[in-house]
Structure formats: C-alpha cells, structure tokens
Design a protein around this motif. Structure first.
Motif, PDB file in Angstrom:
ATOM      1  N   MET A   1       0.911  -1.224   0.136  1.00 10.18           N
ATOM      2  CA  MET A   1      -0.150   0.156  -0.041  1.00 10.18           C
ATOM      3  C   MET A   1       1.004   1.277   0.054  1.00 10.18           C
ATOM      4  SD  MET A   1      -3.433   1.239   1.791  1.00 10.18           S
ATOM      5  CE  MET A   1      -4.041  -0.147   1.075  1.00 10.18           C
ATOM      6  N   GLU A   2       0.384   2.084  -0.749  1.00  8.29           N
ATOM      7  CA  GLU A   2       1.261   3.482  -0.802  1.00  8.29           C
ATOM      8  C   GLU A   2       1.123   4.402   0.295  1.00  8.29           C
ATOM      9  OE1 GLU A   2      -1.359   6.804  -2.967  1.00  8.29           O
ATOM     10  OE2 GLU A   2      -1.652   5.111  -4.109  1.00  8.29           O
ATOM     11  N   GLN A   3       2.138   5.244   0.558  1.00  5.14           N
ATOM     12  CA  GLN A   3       2.139   6.053   1.748  1.00  5.14           C
ATOM     13  C   GLN A   3       0.765   7.035   1.571  1.00  5.14           C
ATOM     14  OE1 GLN A   3       3.451   6.795   4.397  1.00  5.14           O
ATOM     15  NE2 GLN A   3       5.184   5.509   4.599  1.00  5.14           N
ATOM     16  N   MET A   4       0.265   7.524   2.508  1.00  3.18           N
ATOM     17  CA  MET A   4      -1.104   8.163   2.588  1.00  3.18           C
ATOM     18  C   MET A   4      -0.884   9.450   3.574  1.00  3.18           C
ATOM     19  SD  MET A   4      -4.042   5.519   2.196  1.00  3.18           S
ATOM     20  CE  MET A   4      -3.307   4.458   3.449  1.00  3.18           C
ATOM     21  N   ARG A   5      -1.227  10.511   3.059  1.00  2.26           N
ATOM     22  CA  ARG A   5      -1.512  11.774   4.347  1.00  2.26           C
ATOM     23  C   ARG A   5      -2.598  12.053   4.212  1.00  2.26           C
ATOM     24  NH1 ARG A   5      -2.194  16.695   2.978  1.00  2.26           N
ATOM     25  NH2 ARG A   5      -2.344  17.416   0.766  1.00  2.26           N
ATOM     26  N   LEU A   6      -2.913  12.667   5.460  1.00  2.00           N
ATOM     27  CA  LEU A   6      -4.369  13.019   6.121  1.00  2.00           C
ATOM     28  C   LEU A   6      -4.732  14.195   4.901  1.00  2.00           C
ATOM     29  CD1 LEU A   6      -6.592  12.880   8.029  1.00  2.00           C
ATOM     30  CD2 LEU A   6      -5.658  14.518   9.317  1.00  2.00           C
ATOM     31  N   HIS A   7      -5.871  13.937   4.457  1.00  2.00           N
ATOM     32  CA  HIS A   7      -6.680  15.184   3.599  1.00  2.00           C
ATOM     33  C   HIS A   7      -7.420  15.830   4.236  1.00  2.00           C
ATOM     34  CE1 HIS A   7      -8.949  16.422   0.209  1.00  2.00           C
ATOM     35  NE2 HIS A   7      -7.920  16.702  -0.612  1.00  2.00           N
ATOM     36  N   HIS A   8      -8.230  15.119   5.008  1.00  2.00           N
ATOM     37  CA  HIS A   8      -9.471  16.115   5.710  1.00  2.00           C
ATOM     38  C   HIS A   8     -10.004  15.307   6.737  1.00  2.00           C
ATOM     39  CE1 HIS A   8     -11.945  14.717   2.637  1.00  2.00           C
ATOM     40  NE2 HIS A   8     -13.082  14.546   3.500  1.00  2.00           N
ATOM     41  N   VAL A   9     -10.811  16.014   7.679  1.00  2.00           N
ATOM     42  CA  VAL A   9     -11.650  15.168   8.484  1.00  2.00           C
ATOM     43  C   VAL A   9     -13.019  15.639   8.230  1.00  2.00           C
ATOM     44  CG1 VAL A   9     -12.375  15.064  10.985  1.00  2.00           C
ATOM     45  CG2 VAL A   9      -9.993  15.203  10.397  1.00  2.00           C
ATOM     46  N   GLY A  10     -14.098  14.700   7.978  1.00  2.00           N
ATOM     47  CA  GLY A  10     -15.398  15.088   7.498  1.00  2.00           C
ATOM     48  C   GLY A  10     -16.180  15.075   8.604  1.00  2.00           C
ATOM     49  N   ILE A  11     -17.259  16.244   8.912  1.00  2.00           N
ATOM     50  CA  ILE A  11     -18.090  16.466   9.864  1.00  2.00           C
ATOM     51  C   ILE A  11     -19.454  16.671   9.409  1.00  2.00           C
ATOM     52  CG2 ILE A  11     -18.724  17.871  11.876  1.00  2.00           C
ATOM     53  CD1 ILE A  11     -15.453  18.884  11.909  1.00  2.00           C
ATOM     54  N   VAL A  12     -20.498  15.760   9.941  1.00  2.32           N
ATOM     55  CA  VAL A  12     -21.878  15.925   9.418  1.00  2.32           C
ATOM     56  C   VAL A  12     -22.565  16.982  10.253  1.00  2.32           C
ATOM     57  CG1 VAL A  12     -24.032  14.801   9.198  1.00  2.32           C
ATOM     58  CG2 VAL A  12     -21.802  13.767   8.229  1.00  2.32           C
ATOM     59  N   VAL A  88      -6.357   1.418  -4.727  1.00  6.83           N
ATOM     60  CA  VAL A  88      -6.801   1.189  -3.511  1.00  6.83           C
ATOM     61  C   VAL A  88      -7.812   0.490  -3.309  1.00  6.83           C
ATOM     62  CG1 VAL A  88      -7.250   2.483  -1.230  1.00  6.83           C
ATOM     63  CG2 VAL A  88      -5.391   3.472  -2.759  1.00  6.83           C
ATOM     64  N   ARG A  89      -9.032   0.840  -4.012  1.00  8.40           N
ATOM     65  CA  ARG A  89     -10.098  -0.264  -4.201  1.00  8.40           C
ATOM     66  C   ARG A  89      -9.875  -1.536  -4.313  1.00  8.40           C
ATOM     67  NH1 ARG A  89     -13.158  -2.312  -7.460  1.00  8.40           N
ATOM     68  NH2 ARG A  89     -12.273  -1.261  -9.005  1.00  8.40           N
ATOM     69  N   LYS A  90      -8.973  -1.807  -5.429  1.00  3.01           N
ATOM     70  CA  LYS A  90      -8.598  -2.926  -5.631  1.00  3.01           C
ATOM     71  C   LYS A  90      -7.676  -3.648  -4.724  1.00  3.01           C
ATOM     72  CE  LYS A  90      -8.976  -2.126 -10.697  1.00  3.01           C
ATOM     73  NZ  LYS A  90      -8.228  -1.716 -11.706  1.00  3.01           N
ATOM     74  N   GLU A  91      -6.870  -3.177  -4.000  1.00  2.00           N
ATOM     75  CA  GLU A  91      -6.079  -3.493  -2.890  1.00  2.00           C
ATOM     76  C   GLU A  91      -6.907  -4.232  -1.804  1.00  2.00           C
ATOM     77  OE1 GLU A  91      -3.006  -0.787  -1.893  1.00  2.00           O
ATOM     78  OE2 GLU A  91      -2.191  -1.085  -3.713  1.00  2.00           O
ATOM     79  N   PHE A  92      -8.016  -3.227  -1.199  1.00  2.00           N
ATOM     80  CA  PHE A  92      -8.838  -3.687  -0.165  1.00  2.00           C
ATOM     81  C   PHE A  92      -9.721  -5.017  -0.600  1.00  2.00           C
ATOM     82  CE2 PHE A  92      -7.543   0.442   1.865  1.00  2.00           C
ATOM     83  CZ  PHE A  92      -7.209   0.110   2.781  1.00  2.00           C
ATOM     84  N   GLU A  93     -10.241  -4.825  -1.875  1.00  5.39           N
ATOM     85  CA  GLU A  93     -11.103  -5.730  -2.462  1.00  5.39           C
ATOM     86  C   GLU A  93     -10.286  -7.156  -2.435  1.00  5.39           C
ATOM     87  OE1 GLU A  93     -13.061  -4.279  -5.723  1.00  5.39           O
ATOM     88  OE2 GLU A  93     -14.609  -3.296  -4.505  1.00  5.39           O
TER      89      GLU A  93
END
Length: 138
Positions: A1-12, A88-93
């Motif tokens: 899996m590639e390195q990831m960085r936080l993009h945002h936090v979602g709030i409803v 990423v979807r394919k890796e998790f699936e």
C-alpha cells in the motif's frame, strides 16, 4: 500500500447555519462550497492551514446521512489523499474488504473519492481522495 497523508476530517451537520457557526467560532476560512450529487449533500471545505488539514462540513439534504448520530451530526470520517483511488479499492477488495462504491465517484470539482466500509476498519469510515482535473458538471 502506498504512503498516504491526511487530506481532511469530515463532519456531518444538520444545517448550513451550524456549519457556518462552527467556522466562525474557530476563525476558519472557507476554501470551497458546493453540492455532491452522489451523497445528496452540501459541502463546505475550510482552507488548509500551516497547522493542519482542512475540515469538510457535510450538510445532507436526504438519505442515510440525515440520520447520522440520530440527526445531530458529528465526526463522520477521516480522509487520506492517494494517487489512485481505484488502485486502493482493488487492494482492499483483494483482501476481502469492501468499499462503499463500486468505483470512485466525483467529490468536489477536483477530486474523486471512495470509502472503506466501517465494518472492515473497527467502525471507522475512511475516505480515499484522488485529485483530478476539475470535473465538468452539467
């Protein structure tokens, strides 16, 4: 899996007023406001600061998000930036973990997204975000 960085936090939040009140309360600046058809929700992204990632406020108009936290809203997800959402979807699936969507869907004007279902991640909804050219909307 590639390195990831936080993009945002979602709030409803149930209303736009509540989102704007939160933004004003903490002296945040708006970077983007729009509507996401896939989730029937208004969105407000705050500007990224030197201290951290932006917040995304999600104000649902209909659907399951209207009932989030018994209609009161709250922190909905964390989002990681990736180079290729479909990869990423394919890796998790391949690991037997399902995504919310069969393929990435448009988010704001310059991103596509997909989510790892919470049941595969200790109850935490995780969004994967890929930056693309601005999406043309009719």
């Amino acid at each position: 899996m590639e390195q990831m960085r936080l993009h945002h936090v979602g709030i409803v939040l149930p209303t736009l007023k509540q989102a704007h009140d939160f933004i004003d309360r903490f002296g945040l600046e708006i970077d983007y406001e729009g509507f996401v058809d896939a989730y029937h929700a208004d969105l407000i992204f705050t500007k990224k600061s030197t201290f951290g990632s932006p917040l995304e406020f999600i104000i649902p108009k209909e659907g399951v998000l209207c009932d989030f936290n018994n209609g009161k809203g709250g922190i909905a997800h964390i989002a990681f930036e990736v180079e290729d959402v479909e990869k990423v979807r394919k890796e998790f699936e391949e690991k037997g973990m399902g995504m919310l969507e069969d393929k990435a869907v448009p988010g704001t004007d310059d991103i596509i997204v997909n989510f790892l279902r919470p049941r595969f991640n200790d109850g935490i909804l995780v969004e994967f975000v890929e930056t693309v050219a601005p999406i043309k909307r009719d």
